[in-house]
Design a protein around this motif. Structure first.
Motif, PDB file in Angstrom:
ATOM      1  N   PRO A 162       0.747  15.894   3.257  1.00 44.63           N
ATOM      2  CA  PRO A 162       0.985  16.563   1.947  1.00 44.63           C
ATOM      3  C   PRO A 162       1.674  15.512   0.986  1.00 44.63           C
ATOM      4  CG  PRO A 162       1.720  18.160   3.573  1.00 44.63           C
ATOM      5  CD  PRO A 162       1.379  16.706   4.379  1.00 44.63           C
ATOM      6  N   THR A 163       2.726  14.778   1.367  1.00 48.90           N
ATOM      7  CA  THR A 163       3.409  13.850   0.527  1.00 48.90           C
ATOM      8  C   THR A 163       2.187  12.929  -0.197  1.00 48.90           C
ATOM      9  OG1 THR A 163       5.365  13.757   1.703  1.00 48.90           O
ATOM     10  CG2 THR A 163       4.783  11.840   0.266  1.00 48.90           C
ATOM     11  N   THR A 164       1.222  12.409   0.551  1.00 46.95           N
ATOM     12  CA  THR A 164       0.184  11.498  -0.058  1.00 46.95           C
ATOM     13  C   THR A 164      -0.499  12.353  -0.834  1.00 46.95           C
ATOM     14  OG1 THR A 164       0.162  10.244   2.098  1.00 46.95           O
ATOM     15  CG2 THR A 164      -1.769  10.137   0.428  1.00 46.95           C
ATOM     16  N   LEU A 165      -0.953  13.522  -0.766  1.00 50.60           N
ATOM     17  CA  LEU A 165      -1.760  14.491  -1.587  1.00 50.60           C
ATOM     18  C   LEU A 165      -1.065  14.700  -2.957  1.00 50.60           C
ATOM     19  CD1 LEU A 165      -3.073  16.934   1.110  1.00 50.60           C
ATOM     20  CD2 LEU A 165      -4.489  15.118  -0.056  1.00 50.60           C
ATOM     21  N   ALA A 166       0.304  14.785  -2.650  1.00 54.02           N
ATOM     22  CA  ALA A 166       1.246  15.154  -3.833  1.00 54.02           C
ATOM     23  C   ALA A 166       1.370  14.191  -4.773  1.00 54.02           C
ATOM     24  CB  ALA A 166       2.325  15.913  -3.789  1.00 54.02           C
ATOM     25  N   LEU A 167       1.635  12.818  -4.218  1.00 58.46           N
ATOM     26  CA  LEU A 167       2.088  11.384  -5.080  1.00 58.46           C
ATOM     27  C   LEU A 167       1.008  10.579  -5.249  1.00 58.46           C
ATOM     28  CD1 LEU A 167       5.591  11.478  -3.113  1.00 58.46           C
ATOM     29  CD2 LEU A 167       4.895  12.630  -5.209  1.00 58.46           C
ATOM     30  N   THR A 168      -0.099  10.570  -5.044  1.00 54.96           N
ATOM     31  CA  THR A 168      -1.134   9.798  -5.268  1.00 54.96           C
ATOM     32  C   THR A 168      -2.515  10.236  -5.660  1.00 54.96           C
ATOM     33  OG1 THR A 168      -2.531   9.833  -3.109  1.00 54.96           O
ATOM     34  CG2 THR A 168      -0.245   8.703  -3.304  1.00 54.96           C
ATOM     35  N   THR A 169      -3.485   9.524  -6.121  1.00 52.82           N
ATOM     36  CA  THR A 169      -4.670  10.243  -6.884  1.00 52.82           C
ATOM     37  C   THR A 169      -5.437  10.736  -5.853  1.00 52.82           C
ATOM     38  OG1 THR A 169      -5.877   7.954  -6.359  1.00 52.82           O
ATOM     39  CG2 THR A 169      -4.487   8.108  -8.291  1.00 52.82           C
ATOM     40  N   LEU A 170      -5.225  10.532  -4.482  1.00 51.05           N
ATOM     41  CA  LEU A 170      -5.894  11.231  -3.412  1.00 51.05           C
ATOM     42  C   LEU A 170      -6.017  12.585  -3.507  1.00 51.05           C
ATOM     43  CD1 LEU A 170      -6.614   8.544  -0.636  1.00 51.05           C
ATOM     44  CD2 LEU A 170      -7.977   8.996  -2.498  1.00 51.05           C
ATOM     45  N   GLY A 171      -5.077  13.186  -4.057  1.00 53.48           N
ATOM     46  CA  GLY A 171      -4.832  14.478  -4.207  1.00 53.48           C
ATOM     47  C   GLY A 171      -5.702  15.368  -5.039  1.00 53.48           C
TER      48      GLY A 171
ATOM     49  N   VAL B 116      -8.711   7.474 -20.975  1.00 49.12           N
ATOM     50  CA  VAL B 116      -7.362   8.010 -21.554  1.00 49.12           C
ATOM     51  C   VAL B 116      -7.016   9.166 -20.612  1.00 49.12           C
ATOM     52  CG1 VAL B 116      -5.823   8.791 -23.321  1.00 49.12           C
ATOM     53  CG2 VAL B 116      -7.490   6.743 -23.524  1.00 49.12           C
ATOM     54  N   GLY B 117      -5.693   9.147 -19.939  1.00 49.99           N
ATOM     55  CA  GLY B 117      -5.353  10.319 -19.365  1.00 49.99           C
ATOM     56  C   GLY B 117      -5.670  10.339 -17.679  1.00 49.99           C
ATOM     57  N   SER B 118      -6.347   9.381 -17.384  1.00 58.66           N
ATOM     58  CA  SER B 118      -6.488   9.121 -16.009  1.00 58.66           C
ATOM     59  C   SER B 118      -5.290   8.702 -15.362  1.00 58.66           C
ATOM     60  CB  SER B 118      -7.740   8.015 -15.648  1.00 58.66           C
ATOM     61  OG  SER B 118      -9.068   8.274 -16.282  1.00 58.66           O
ATOM     62  N   ARG B 119      -5.048   9.283 -14.190  1.00 60.05           N
ATOM     63  CA  ARG B 119      -3.997   9.195 -13.301  1.00 60.05           C
ATOM     64  C   ARG B 119      -4.299   7.956 -12.417  1.00 60.05           C
ATOM     65  NH1 ARG B 119      -0.324  13.261 -13.552  1.00 60.05           N
ATOM     66  NH2 ARG B 119       1.008  11.437 -13.338  1.00 60.05           N
ATOM     67  N   VAL B 120      -3.223   7.276 -12.036  1.00 58.60           N
ATOM     68  CA  VAL B 120      -3.526   5.954 -11.314  1.00 58.60           C
ATOM     69  C   VAL B 120      -2.466   5.636 -10.300  1.00 58.60           C
ATOM     70  CG1 VAL B 120      -5.069   4.613 -13.060  1.00 58.60           C
ATOM     71  CG2 VAL B 120      -2.529   4.460 -13.177  1.00 58.60           C
ATOM     72  N   ASN B 121      -2.716   5.206  -9.288  1.00 56.87           N
ATOM     73  CA  ASN B 121      -1.693   4.655  -8.144  1.00 56.87           C
ATOM     74  C   ASN B 121      -1.013   3.518  -8.864  1.00 56.87           C
ATOM     75  OD1 ASN B 121      -2.249   6.920  -6.673  1.00 56.87           O
ATOM     76  ND2 ASN B 121      -3.842   5.884  -5.604  1.00 56.87           N
ATOM     77  N   LEU B 122       0.391   3.308  -8.767  1.00 59.02           N
ATOM     78  CA  LEU B 122       1.131   2.108  -9.236  1.00 59.02           C
ATOM     79  C   LEU B 122       2.000   1.664  -8.108  1.00 59.02           C
ATOM     80  CD1 LEU B 122       1.819   3.155 -12.804  1.00 59.02           C
ATOM     81  CD2 LEU B 122      -0.088   1.756 -12.115  1.00 59.02           C
ATOM     82  N   GLU B 123       2.082   0.324  -7.767  1.00 60.84           N
ATOM     83  CA  GLU B 123       2.896  -0.411  -6.954  1.00 60.84           C
ATOM     84  C   GLU B 123       3.238  -1.925  -7.320  1.00 60.84           C
ATOM     85  OE1 GLU B 123       3.299  -1.835  -2.128  1.00 60.84           O
ATOM     86  OE2 GLU B 123       1.405  -1.013  -3.065  1.00 60.84           O
TER      87      GLU B 123
ATOM     88  N   GLY C 239       0.916  -1.408   0.162  1.00 61.23           N
ATOM     89  CA  GLY C 239       0.088   0.010  -0.129  1.00 61.23           C
ATOM     90  C   GLY C 239       1.029   1.332   0.115  1.00 61.23           C
ATOM     91  N   ILE C 240       2.060   1.045  -0.352  1.00 62.67           N
ATOM     92  CA  ILE C 240       3.185   2.324  -0.470  1.00 62.67           C
ATOM     93  C   ILE C 240       3.208   2.547  -1.946  1.00 62.67           C
ATOM     94  CG2 ILE C 240       5.234   3.215   0.123  1.00 62.67           C
ATOM     95  CD1 ILE C 240       3.548   2.780   2.596  1.00 62.67           C
ATOM     96  N   VAL C 241       2.529   3.523  -2.283  1.00 57.23           N
ATOM     97  CA  VAL C 241       2.503   3.798  -3.934  1.00 57.23           C
ATOM     98  C   VAL C 241       3.729   4.220  -4.292  1.00 57.23           C
ATOM     99  CG1 VAL C 241       1.555   5.280  -5.692  1.00 57.23           C
ATOM    100  CG2 VAL C 241       0.011   4.347  -3.975  1.00 57.23           C
ATOM    101  N   GLU C 242       4.327   3.664  -5.460  1.00 60.51           N
ATOM    102  CA  GLU C 242       5.614   4.005  -5.761  1.00 60.51           C
ATOM    103  C   GLU C 242       5.592   5.187  -6.928  1.00 60.51           C
ATOM    104  OE1 GLU C 242       8.392   0.618  -6.513  1.00 60.51           O
ATOM    105  OE2 GLU C 242       6.492  -0.539  -6.970  1.00 60.51           O
ATOM    106  N   GLU C 243       4.756   5.385  -7.448  1.00 63.32           N
ATOM    107  CA  GLU C 243       4.492   6.356  -8.571  1.00 63.32           C
ATOM    108  C   GLU C 243       2.971   6.585  -8.947  1.00 63.32           C
ATOM    109  OE1 GLU C 243       6.240   6.107 -12.274  1.00 63.32           O
ATOM    110  OE2 GLU C 243       6.176   3.735 -12.431  1.00 63.32           O
ATOM    111  N   LEU C 244       2.905   7.774  -9.566  1.00 59.19           N
ATOM    112  CA  LEU C 244       1.327   8.269 -10.159  1.00 59.19           C
ATOM    113  C   LEU C 244       1.657   8.022 -11.622  1.00 59.19           C
ATOM    114  CD1 LEU C 244      -1.166   9.212  -9.154  1.00 59.19           C
ATOM    115  CD2 LEU C 244      -0.326  11.733  -9.352  1.00 59.19           C
ATOM    116  N   GLY C 245       0.816   6.947 -11.957  1.00 58.70           N
ATOM    117  CA  GLY C 245       1.032   6.832 -13.603  1.00 58.70           C
ATOM    118  C   GLY C 245      -0.115   7.443 -14.297  1.00 58.70           C
ATOM    119  N   GLU C 246      -0.140   6.953 -15.528  1.00 63.44           N
ATOM    120  CA  GLU C 246      -1.250   7.687 -16.306  1.00 63.44           C
ATOM    121  C   GLU C 246      -1.837   6.527 -17.359  1.00 63.44           C
ATOM    122  OE1 GLU C 246      -1.716  11.285 -19.550  1.00 63.44           O
ATOM    123  OE2 GLU C 246      -0.080  10.816 -18.581  1.00 63.44           O
TER     124      GLU C 246
END
Length: 202
Positions: free
Chosen positions: A161-170, A77-84, A4-11
């Motif tokens: 702030p880190t979660t808001l900036a680096l995941t879809t929940l932001g 297309v264009g949706s941001r997604v959490n990737l791990e 559950g630790i997201v590695e990156e915000l993908g697309e």
């Protein structure tokens, strides 16, 4: 298993309708490093299998049941997604045990911002409420989070702030769907205790 630790915000870069399934192409430079056919990658908390990998993109097939039981069916297309990627044996368990098996979907109900964090309120399907407790763990769109308040049909989480900036929940706004996976330990305990109670009454 995931943590559950997201590695990156993908697309999402492409969506192909296969009739009774869909094929997604997703961009994620971090999770595609060294990726091979058959590897698992969690996409918004859903464990998917890599079909093809080229450059910083990979494709994954999603069957109809997964599209219906998760929020992946709403991706475009264009949706941001959490990737791990799955956690390696012996690695630190930074979040909690996450299977990548979505138990249901909720929706963002409200966002309450603060100077240093934000409280997000999420609806909770009735069948999952019994697994959610204050200060317990829950996975939202693949993110390991701690429950602040557990209501009968909702729960809240506090986001740094880190979660808001680096995941879809932001990015999620009231009304947006999210995937939910409750703590698997709670489900096993319920099953074991249920079997014991049934055995005692026979």
């Amino acid at each position: 298993m995931f943590t559950g630790i997201v590695e990156e915000l993908g697309e999402v870069t492409a969506v192909e309708d296969l009739g009774d399934a869909a094929r997604f192409r997703l961009r994620g430079p971090v999770v595609t490093e060294g990726a091979q056919h058959g590897d698992s990658i969690a996409v918004n908390g859903v464990c998917l299998t890599v079909v093809e990998h080229e450059g910083d993109e990979f494709t994954a097939d999603v069957m109809a049941e997964t599209l219906e039981r998760s929020s992946l069916g709403a991706l475009t297309v264009g949706s941001r997604v959490n990737l791990e990627r799955p956690t390696a044996v012996g690695a630190r368990l930074g979040g909690h045990i996450v299977q990548g098996h979505v138990d249901g979907t909720g929706a963002v109900l409200d966002r309450t911002p603060s100077d240093n964090w934000e409280i997000v309120k999420v609806s909770l399907p009735a069948g999952l409420a019994r697994y959610v407790v204050e200060k317990g763990s829950i996975t939202v769109d693949g993110i390991s989070l701690t429950v602040v308040e557990a209501g009968p049909d909702y729960f809240t989480v506090s986001l740094i702030p880190t979660t808001l900036a680096l995941t879809t929940l932001g990015l999620k706004q009231p009304g947006d769907p999210v995937n939910l996976e409750v703590d698997v330990v709670a489900k096993y305990v319920e099953r074991m205790l249920g079997d014991r109670v049934q055995g005692a009454t026979r």
